[in-house]
Design a protein around this motif. Sequence first.
Motif, PDB file in Angstrom:
ATOM      1  N   VAL A   1       3.721  31.395 -15.849  1.00  0.00           N
ATOM      2  CA  VAL A   1       4.175  31.044 -14.500  1.00  0.00           C
ATOM      3  C   VAL A   1       4.572  29.568 -14.440  1.00  0.00           C
ATOM      4  O   VAL A   1       5.639  29.206 -13.928  1.00  0.00           O
ATOM      5  CB  VAL A   1       3.070  31.330 -13.449  1.00  0.00           C
ATOM      6  N   LEU A   2       3.728  28.709 -14.979  1.00  0.00           N
ATOM      7  CA  LEU A   2       3.990  27.270 -14.933  1.00  0.00           C
ATOM      8  C   LEU A   2       5.242  26.905 -15.738  1.00  0.00           C
ATOM      9  O   LEU A   2       6.040  26.064 -15.311  1.00  0.00           O
ATOM     10  CB  LEU A   2       2.776  26.496 -15.457  1.00  0.00           C
ATOM     11  N   LEU A   3       5.419  27.537 -16.883  1.00  0.00           N
ATOM     12  CA  LEU A   3       6.618  27.276 -17.680  1.00  0.00           C
ATOM     13  C   LEU A   3       7.870  27.701 -16.919  1.00  0.00           C
ATOM     14  O   LEU A   3       8.887  26.990 -16.927  1.00  0.00           O
ATOM     15  CB  LEU A   3       6.537  28.015 -19.018  1.00  0.00           C
ATOM     16  N   ASP A   4       7.808  28.845 -16.255  1.00  0.00           N
ATOM     17  CA  ASP A   4       8.958  29.319 -15.478  1.00  0.00           C
ATOM     18  C   ASP A   4       9.277  28.357 -14.333  1.00  0.00           C
ATOM     19  O   ASP A   4      10.443  28.080 -14.049  1.00  0.00           O
ATOM     20  CB  ASP A   4       8.688  30.719 -14.922  1.00  0.00           C
ATOM     21  N   ILE A   5       8.235  27.850 -13.668  1.00  0.00           N
ATOM     22  CA  ILE A   5       8.450  26.900 -12.574  1.00  0.00           C
ATOM     23  C   ILE A   5       9.088  25.615 -13.101  1.00  0.00           C
ATOM     24  O   ILE A   5      10.051  25.089 -12.527  1.00  0.00           O
ATOM     25  CB  ILE A   5       7.118  26.569 -11.870  1.00  0.00           C
ATOM     26  N   MET A   6       8.559  25.100 -14.207  1.00  0.00           N
ATOM     27  CA  MET A   6       9.060  23.839 -14.750  1.00  0.00           C
ATOM     28  C   MET A   6      10.489  23.987 -15.270  1.00  0.00           C
ATOM     29  O   MET A   6      11.309  23.070 -15.130  1.00  0.00           O
ATOM     30  CB  MET A   6       8.115  23.343 -15.849  1.00  0.00           C
ATOM     31  N   LYS A   7      10.797  25.141 -15.838  1.00  0.00           N
ATOM     32  CA  LYS A   7      12.173  25.394 -16.274  1.00  0.00           C
ATOM     33  C   LYS A   7      13.099  25.513 -15.070  1.00  0.00           C
ATOM     34  O   LYS A   7      14.253  25.080 -15.114  1.00  0.00           O
ATOM     35  CB  LYS A   7      12.219  26.659 -17.126  1.00  0.00           C
ATOM     36  N   TYR A   8      12.596  26.106 -13.997  1.00  0.00           N
ATOM     37  CA  TYR A   8      13.386  26.243 -12.767  1.00  0.00           C
ATOM     38  C   TYR A   8      13.810  24.869 -12.255  1.00  0.00           C
ATOM     39  O   TYR A   8      14.927  24.686 -11.765  1.00  0.00           O
ATOM     40  CB  TYR A   8      12.550  26.972 -11.705  1.00  0.00           C
ATOM     41  N   PHE A   9      12.918  23.889 -12.376  1.00  0.00           N
ATOM     42  CA  PHE A   9      13.216  22.529 -11.922  1.00  0.00           C
ATOM     43  C   PHE A   9      13.794  21.654 -13.042  1.00  0.00           C
ATOM     44  O   PHE A   9      13.863  20.419 -12.901  1.00  0.00           O
ATOM     45  CB  PHE A   9      11.952  21.873 -11.357  1.00  0.00           C
ATOM     46  N   ASN A  10      14.206  22.270 -14.149  1.00  0.00           N
ATOM     47  CA  ASN A  10      14.858  21.567 -15.258  1.00  0.00           C
ATOM     48  C   ASN A  10      14.007  20.434 -15.839  1.00  0.00           C
ATOM     49  O   ASN A  10      14.511  19.358 -16.166  1.00  0.00           O
ATOM     50  CB  ASN A  10      16.215  20.995 -14.805  1.00  0.00           C
ATOM     51  N   LEU A  11      12.707  20.713 -15.974  1.00  0.00           N
ATOM     52  CA  LEU A  11      11.794  19.706 -16.511  1.00  0.00           C
ATOM     53  C   LEU A  11      11.675  19.772 -18.037  1.00  0.00           C
ATOM     54  O   LEU A  11      11.051  18.897 -18.636  1.00  0.00           O
ATOM     55  CB  LEU A  11      10.413  19.861 -15.871  1.00  0.00           C
ATOM     56  N   ASN A  12      12.237  20.807 -18.636  1.00  0.00           N
ATOM     57  CA  ASN A  12      12.268  20.935 -20.098  1.00  0.00           C
ATOM     58  C   ASN A  12      10.879  20.782 -20.727  1.00  0.00           C
ATOM     59  O   ASN A  12      10.649  19.922 -21.587  1.00  0.00           O
ATOM     60  CB  ASN A  12      13.224  19.898 -20.696  1.00  0.00           C
TER      61      ASN A  12
END
Length: 305
Positions: free
Chosen positions: A158-169
Amino acid sequence: MSFSKRCKKEISLKLIKDENLSMELFSYIRLAGYLRIVKGQFNVYFDADYKHQAKRIYNIIKRLYNYSPTIEIKESNKFGKEDYYTVFVEKSSVADKILEDTKVLTITDSKEIYDSLYSDEFKKIFLQDAFLLYGSINDPNRGYYVEISIQEKELVKVLLDIMKYFNLNPKTINRNDTDLIYMKDGDRISDFLSIIRAYKSLLELEDVRAMKSLRNDINRQTNCDKANITRTVNASIKQVNSIKKLKESNIFYKLDEELQQIANLREENPYLSLEELGKMLNPQMSKAKVNYRLQKINKIANEIK
């Protein structure tokens, strides 16, 4: 107090908007909540490492259900380790309502949890609370590094998906059966702090980054007089900080076009002299006029309370 603790305290002490309370509870029960059956009824428990985190959870439940949960303080067995806290709901009717509202017994896998985060605001809150509970950030003077250490695989997804959503790589590594989600890029870490609303920490980070950038550029200008360089650096940092302050307060966008133009140019080129900035404008502007506009920006920023 470490930079990481100051960052967490800053976030924890922010007032939660009424419309965000249920989102906060949804996040906390999945990230730090667990259940116990006492006399055939559910009790809901939340663990927290710091007092301000425990108080935050307490206030969420108090405001949502007009019920005061219990806070238990536990002493750490490790030398130098701070006490930790447990917030728990013993009243079965409140515990049952929490379980019903958060759907914690029916929404369990990572896709269902992620899909439940129906807005950008909801995703930001979940990421913010994960950092509060399991994250840390380096003092920027020692390097750029953020990590969130968590064992539950579904929450990692979930956290990886959220961070990818915000382009945090984000990057991941497994250490001792625990997944570490981490970032080392200064720009991404700045974005991360903005997303989780750690604005004071963000400004501190940006000040360090600006200073490092200026120092690197100054080292290349070997023919410059040291005293003049110091004055230029100090003035530039003050100007960049004033511009950021105006943007954060939304006053920046009410300035006239000429001030916005020179402000954006200074922010993009913190190491350039006033003369060099003037030559980049169209039409070109004298050093005196550039200085006058930047001084005006400083004055407006200083008037903000």
